[in-house]
Design a protein around this motif. Structure first.
Motif, PDB file in Angstrom:
ATOM      1  N   VAL A 123      26.541  36.728  35.444  1.00 54.33           N
ATOM      2  CA  VAL A 123      25.689  35.645  34.852  1.00 54.33           C
ATOM      3  C   VAL A 123      24.591  36.273  33.790  1.00 54.33           C
ATOM      4  O   VAL A 123      24.312  37.476  33.759  1.00 54.33           O
ATOM      5  CB  VAL A 123      24.856  35.064  36.037  1.00 54.33           C
ATOM      6  CG1 VAL A 123      25.698  34.548  37.098  1.00 54.33           C
ATOM      7  CG2 VAL A 123      23.951  36.297  36.741  1.00 54.33           C
ATOM      8  N   THR A 124      24.208  35.480  33.132  1.00 54.87           N
ATOM      9  CA  THR A 124      23.220  35.423  32.288  1.00 54.87           C
ATOM     10  C   THR A 124      21.839  35.269  32.795  1.00 54.87           C
ATOM     11  O   THR A 124      21.833  34.411  33.745  1.00 54.87           O
ATOM     12  CB  THR A 124      23.376  34.699  30.621  1.00 54.87           C
ATOM     13  OG1 THR A 124      22.961  33.221  31.276  1.00 54.87           O
ATOM     14  CG2 THR A 124      24.672  34.688  30.242  1.00 54.87           C
ATOM     15  N   PRO A 125      20.750  35.508  32.064  1.00 52.12           N
ATOM     16  CA  PRO A 125      19.403  35.095  32.528  1.00 52.12           C
ATOM     17  C   PRO A 125      19.158  33.637  32.338  1.00 52.12           C
ATOM     18  O   PRO A 125      20.272  32.931  31.653  1.00 52.12           O
ATOM     19  CB  PRO A 125      18.429  35.804  31.589  1.00 52.12           C
ATOM     20  CG  PRO A 125      19.229  36.799  30.932  1.00 52.12           C
ATOM     21  CD  PRO A 125      20.640  36.302  30.851  1.00 52.12           C
ATOM     22  N   ARG A 126      18.165  32.986  33.105  1.00 51.93           N
ATOM     23  CA  ARG A 126      17.781  31.662  32.616  1.00 51.93           C
ATOM     24  C   ARG A 126      16.770  31.315  31.969  1.00 51.93           C
ATOM     25  O   ARG A 126      15.655  32.187  32.071  1.00 51.93           O
ATOM     26  CB  ARG A 126      17.849  30.742  33.968  1.00 51.93           C
ATOM     27  CG  ARG A 126      19.174  30.577  34.816  1.00 51.93           C
ATOM     28  CD  ARG A 126      18.900  30.134  36.122  1.00 51.93           C
ATOM     29  NE  ARG A 126      19.963  30.245  36.889  1.00 51.93           N
ATOM     30  CZ  ARG A 126      20.895  29.095  37.168  1.00 51.93           C
ATOM     31  NH1 ARG A 126      20.450  27.824  36.536  1.00 51.93           N
ATOM     32  NH2 ARG A 126      21.911  29.249  37.797  1.00 51.93           N
ATOM     33  N   TYR A 127      16.618  30.460  31.151  1.00 49.33           N
ATOM     34  CA  TYR A 127      15.361  30.475  30.127  1.00 49.33           C
ATOM     35  C   TYR A 127      14.327  29.468  31.055  1.00 49.33           C
ATOM     36  O   TYR A 127      14.695  28.657  31.909  1.00 49.33           O
ATOM     37  CB  TYR A 127      15.861  29.528  29.166  1.00 49.33           C
ATOM     38  CG  TYR A 127      14.708  29.188  28.234  1.00 49.33           C
ATOM     39  CD1 TYR A 127      14.376  29.978  27.044  1.00 49.33           C
ATOM     40  CD2 TYR A 127      14.023  28.098  28.191  1.00 49.33           C
ATOM     41  CE1 TYR A 127      13.398  29.724  26.332  1.00 49.33           C
ATOM     42  CE2 TYR A 127      12.837  27.737  27.391  1.00 49.33           C
ATOM     43  CZ  TYR A 127      12.688  28.649  26.391  1.00 49.33           C
ATOM     44  OH  TYR A 127      11.515  28.236  25.698  1.00 49.33           O
ATOM     45  N   PRO A 128      13.218  29.856  31.141  1.00 48.81           N
ATOM     46  CA  PRO A 128      12.434  30.997  30.205  1.00 48.81           C
ATOM     47  C   PRO A 128      12.673  32.409  31.039  1.00 48.81           C
ATOM     48  O   PRO A 128      12.141  32.456  32.193  1.00 48.81           O
ATOM     49  CB  PRO A 128      11.188  30.774  29.703  1.00 48.81           C
ATOM     50  CG  PRO A 128      10.813  29.841  31.069  1.00 48.81           C
ATOM     51  CD  PRO A 128      12.112  29.290  31.474  1.00 48.81           C
ATOM     52  N   ARG A 129      13.155  33.424  30.461  1.00 48.13           N
ATOM     53  CA  ARG A 129      13.034  34.855  30.938  1.00 48.13           C
ATOM     54  C   ARG A 129      11.786  35.305  30.587  1.00 48.13           C
ATOM     55  O   ARG A 129      11.384  35.553  29.585  1.00 48.13           O
ATOM     56  CB  ARG A 129      14.046  35.643  30.264  1.00 48.13           C
ATOM     57  CG  ARG A 129      13.953  37.046  30.918  1.00 48.13           C
ATOM     58  CD  ARG A 129      15.284  37.781  30.765  1.00 48.13           C
ATOM     59  NE  ARG A 129      15.586  38.231  29.525  1.00 48.13           N
ATOM     60  CZ  ARG A 129      16.692  39.291  29.327  1.00 48.13           C
ATOM     61  NH1 ARG A 129      17.269  39.718  30.144  1.00 48.13           N
ATOM     62  NH2 ARG A 129      16.811  39.461  28.147  1.00 48.13           N
ATOM     63  N   THR A 130      11.201  35.692  31.797  1.00 54.32           N
ATOM     64  CA  THR A 130       9.596  35.858  31.684  1.00 54.32           C
ATOM     65  C   THR A 130       9.523  37.458  32.137  1.00 54.32           C
ATOM     66  O   THR A 130       8.012  37.816  31.991  1.00 54.32           O
ATOM     67  CB  THR A 130       8.578  34.975  32.459  1.00 54.32           C
ATOM     68  OG1 THR A 130       9.269  35.157  33.875  1.00 54.32           O
ATOM     69  CG2 THR A 130       8.889  33.488  32.317  1.00 54.32           C
ATOM     70  N   VAL A 131      10.481  38.202  32.185  1.00 53.57           N
ATOM     71  CA  VAL A 131      10.279  39.351  32.684  1.00 53.57           C
ATOM     72  C   VAL A 131      10.853  40.357  31.440  1.00 53.57           C
ATOM     73  O   VAL A 131      12.061  40.075  31.189  1.00 53.57           O
ATOM     74  CB  VAL A 131      11.009  39.869  34.063  1.00 53.57           C
ATOM     75  CG1 VAL A 131      10.654  41.380  34.161  1.00 53.57           C
ATOM     76  CG2 VAL A 131      10.316  39.247  35.151  1.00 53.57           C
TER      77      VAL A 131
END
Ligand SMILES: [Zn+2]
Lengths: 148, 399
Positions: B241-249
């Motif tokens: 999987v990719t990250p999900r927006y918004p990636r906050t880390v």
């Protein structure tokens, strides 16, 4: 001869009227991007069709974390291998309004011992490198009310 | 059913050998084929995990390995996903098997890493985030690990001694692994006496760069059974999987996170941080939860990062990693050993081989063939990492 000041990367900050980082904001969904995203909005929830507009980012933020570099980083970091390595300090700063965390070096003279997570800092102009005719400018973070 | 069988596993020993990545991959592939009892000519497909530094330009991984083994007309693919390359290669092989395109697929990853910090390739590329973080900030990989470590100290009260304990644990396991590069015990005092690389992390908190290779032969369950393997180790899930927006880390190699602006009350998915979402997707696909794990292989790029993975794969709650380690739960002999192989602390980084090496370790452990580092009665294992530029990777293996 007077050396020219040039940004180390174009369009990411301005020195006019006080130093500010520059990002872009989507006119459709208000998402803000740094480094600037001029071509498209990256928010998958965005309806789309909005222009990407340049926007100055918060002057201040709080330290998310910090570290330093005790060994010389490899190229393309500008550093003279003939000179002894002077560790730099790196900050991750959560900007006040945008909530995004931005990396930047601390101003010279500020080390890990001067910092704490949560401390308020401000973004200021700095120098990345100098050569015979150019001073390459960048952004730095400085504790608010701390060492200049 | 999404299971595929692990028919064979093999590695080239890790270290600094000064040879080509192709040679490491060839040796690992031959070992995996021998372990599977298969002729190379009997394999219908090869997937090479790509390396940019060692393998490109001039080589493309899948074909480079296939040529070294001898051209035999197999289907070929090459997969690049930085540190997740190996897992994405496993995913590609698994998809071919489940689609009926091949009964048996060889997956190979290998690298010959340069000494010292990883660095981007040459040239001026101011549209490349990896190039920019070096150019503008001098932000090496250990600098990011230092930021994560210092953040844990501030938020959870972790100490440098907690971090050192991870190295002591992994070095003890690595000392039992003949394929590891570093095979001797390390004391907390030795960690504390090593020089600081990126405050608060010291040299022995950070993994080295290495040469190495790893390979797997995967096959369909029908093919495995027809060959007399009634109960092989099975790969049950592969998460990419990719990250999900918004990636906050903040993550490598980014200079900034996404902003929360414009997302309203917050899209549901973004509540799960990227690393945790990687393991979650694998658990969901496998229908297995963290409480069922016998062991885990996680990317201990730094000692502090291993503690973060404990939380991200659900072994404990946020901030509880150091306490779990302190109880001995993640050491050999503990409730759920983590990095029984010795981890990157003992192997070092050979980027495209790493995720494949993790699955080799799970395979040997689930077969009960891990020798002195065997986790008794191991039935379920997970291997996790993340690749640059938003590549997730987790693999669940069962017996
Ligand atoms: Zn938008």
């Amino acid at each position: 001869m007077e050396r020219t000041r040039k940004p180390a990367v174009p369009g990411w900050f301005t020195e006019e009227g006080g130093f500010r980082l520059l990002g872009t904001r989507c006119a459709a969904c208000a998402a803000v991007f740094f480094p600037r995203e001029d071509a498209y909005c990256r928010n998958p929830h965005c309806a789309g069709g909005g222009a990407m507009e340049e926007v100055p980012l918060s002057r201040r933020g709080r330290v998310w974390s910090y570290t330093d570099g005790r060994y010389r980083p490899p190229a393309p970091y500008p550093s003279d291998p003939g000179e002894p390595w002077e560790p730099y300090t790196l900050l991750a700063v959560e900007l006040e309004a945008e909530g995004m965390v931005v990396l930047g070096q601390a101003v010279p003279g500020v080390g890990p011992a001067d910092l704490e997570v949560g401390m308020e800092v401000e973004v200021v102009g700095g120098v990345l490198a100098e050569d015979a005719d150019t001073v390459w400018t960048t952004w730095c973070f400085r504790p608010v009310g701390g060492p200049a | 059913m999404t299971d595929v069988a692990v028919l064979g596993a093999g590695m080239h020993p890790w270290g600094k050998w000064g040879r080509s990545f192709v040679e490491y991959g060839r040796v690992a592939a031959r070992a995996a084929l021998a372990d599977a009892g298969l002729e190379w000519r009997g394999v219908q497909s090869v997937v090479g995990a790509g390396t940019v530094r060692g393998g490109y330009p001039g080589h493309v991984a899948g074909a480079a390995f296939a040529r070294a083994l001898g051209w035999q007309g197999a289907r070929v693919a090459s997969v690049y996903a930085a540190c997740a390359s190996g897992a994405h290669a496993v995913a590609a092989a698994r998809a071919q098997i489940l689609a009926g395109q091949a009964d048996a697929v060889l997956v190979v990853g290998a690298d010959a890493a340069p000494k010292g910090f990883f660095a981007p390739a040459g040239g001026d590329r101011d549209d490349d985030p990896d190039w920019l973080r070096f150019r503008l900030l001098g932000a090496t990989n250990p600098a990011y690990f230092g930021l994560y470590a210092r953040r844990r100290m501030a938020v959870y009260g972790d100490t440098a001694e907690d971090f050192a304990r991870v190295k002591v644990k992994n070095a003890a396991a690595g000392a039992l692994n003949p394929l590891a590069r570093y095979r001797k015990a390390v004391t907390a005092g030795e960690v504390a006496a090593s020089p600081v690389v990126a405050d608060p992390l010291r040299l022995l908190d950070v993994c080295a760069t290495s040469d190495g290779g790893a390979a797997l032969v995967l096959g369909s369950m029908e093919f495995a059974r027809a060959r007399g393997a009634a109960d092989p180790v099975r790969i049950r899930a592969v998460s990419t999987v990719t990250p999900r927006y918004p990636r906050t880390v903040l993550d490598l190699p980014d200079i900034a996170t996404d902003s929360g602006c414009g997302t309203g009350p917050g899209p549901a998915g973004a509540a799960v941080p990227f690393r945790a979402s990687i393991a979650r997707a694998a658990y969901e696909e496998a229908g297995i939860g963290p409480e069922e794990l016998s062991l885990a292989e996680v990317y201990d790029l730094s000692t502090a990062l291993e503690l973060e993975w404990y939380e991200d794969i659900g072994l404990c709650g946020p901030g509880e990693g150091a306490a779990l380690l302190g109880k001995g739960a993640t050491a050999l002999g503990g409730r759920v050993p983590v990095n029984a192989s010795g981890g990157l602390a003992s192997f070092g980084e050979a980027v495209p081989a790493q995720a494949i090496a993790q699955v080799c370790e799970l395979t040997w452990q689930l077969r009960g063939a891990a020798g002195a580092r065997q986790v008794p009665g191991a039935r379920v294992g997970i291997a996790v990492n993340q690749g640059l530029f938003g590549h997730g990777s987790a693999i669940v293996a069962v017996r």
